[in-house]
Design a protein around this motif. Structure first.
Motif, short mmCIF file in Angstrom:
data_model
loop_
_atom_site.label_atom_id
_atom_site.label_comp_id
_atom_site.label_asym_id
_atom_site.label_seq_id
_atom_site.Cartn_x
_atom_site.Cartn_y
_atom_site.Cartn_z
N VAL A 8 -29.08 -64.74 92.56
CA VAL A 8 -28.59 -63.44 93.00
C VAL A 8 -28.73 -62.47 91.84
O VAL A 8 -28.84 -62.86 90.70
CB VAL A 8 -27.12 -63.46 93.47
N TYR A 10 -26.72 -59.28 90.01
CA TYR A 10 -25.37 -58.73 90.04
C TYR A 10 -25.30 -57.44 89.23
O TYR A 10 -26.06 -57.21 88.31
CB TYR A 10 -24.32 -59.74 89.58
N TRP A 23 -22.44 -58.87 93.74
CA TRP A 23 -23.61 -59.75 93.89
C TRP A 23 -24.44 -59.18 95.02
O TRP A 23 -23.91 -58.82 96.08
CB TRP A 23 -23.19 -61.15 94.27
N HIS A 72 -16.67 -63.13 89.38
CA HIS A 72 -17.78 -64.04 89.70
C HIS A 72 -17.25 -65.30 90.38
O HIS A 72 -17.83 -65.76 91.37
CB HIS A 72 -18.55 -64.43 88.43
#
Length: 95
Positions: A8, A10, A23, A72
């Motif tokens: 991903v 971010y 994200w 996260h």
């Protein structure tokens, strides 16, 4: 996502009171990618060679107070619990 790991991208935003981690990634023609370039190539492939043209941009955000790792971890736990995202996107793409 659905039991598989995907990269991903971010973004981290910092405000006066808290920070936010976002994200984001893409789903194009049944494939997940974090790269906007790869997403465009998948769209081009579907246009030139045929195939599913459905696409989505996916973004999930969480706030944090002290460390971005908090956000996260929250997002990772949320994404791990999402079941059936790919089939849901495929179904939406057919409508």
């Amino acid at each position: 996502i659905d039991g598989r790991d995907y990269p991903v991208t971010y973004t981290r935003a910092i405000g006066r009171r808290a920070g936010r981690v976002i994200w984001h990634w893409y789903w194009v023609g049944g494939e997940f990618t974090a790269s906007p370039l790869v997403a465009k190539l998948l769209q081009a492939r579907a246009t030139l060679l045929g195939g599913p043209k459905a696409a989505a941009s996916i973004a999930i955000a969480a706030d944090y107070q002290e460390q971005p790792g908090e956000a996260h971890a929250s997002i990772a736990a949320f994404v791990k619990d999402i079941k059936g995202l790919a089939p849901l996107l495929q179904q939406a793409g057919r409508q």
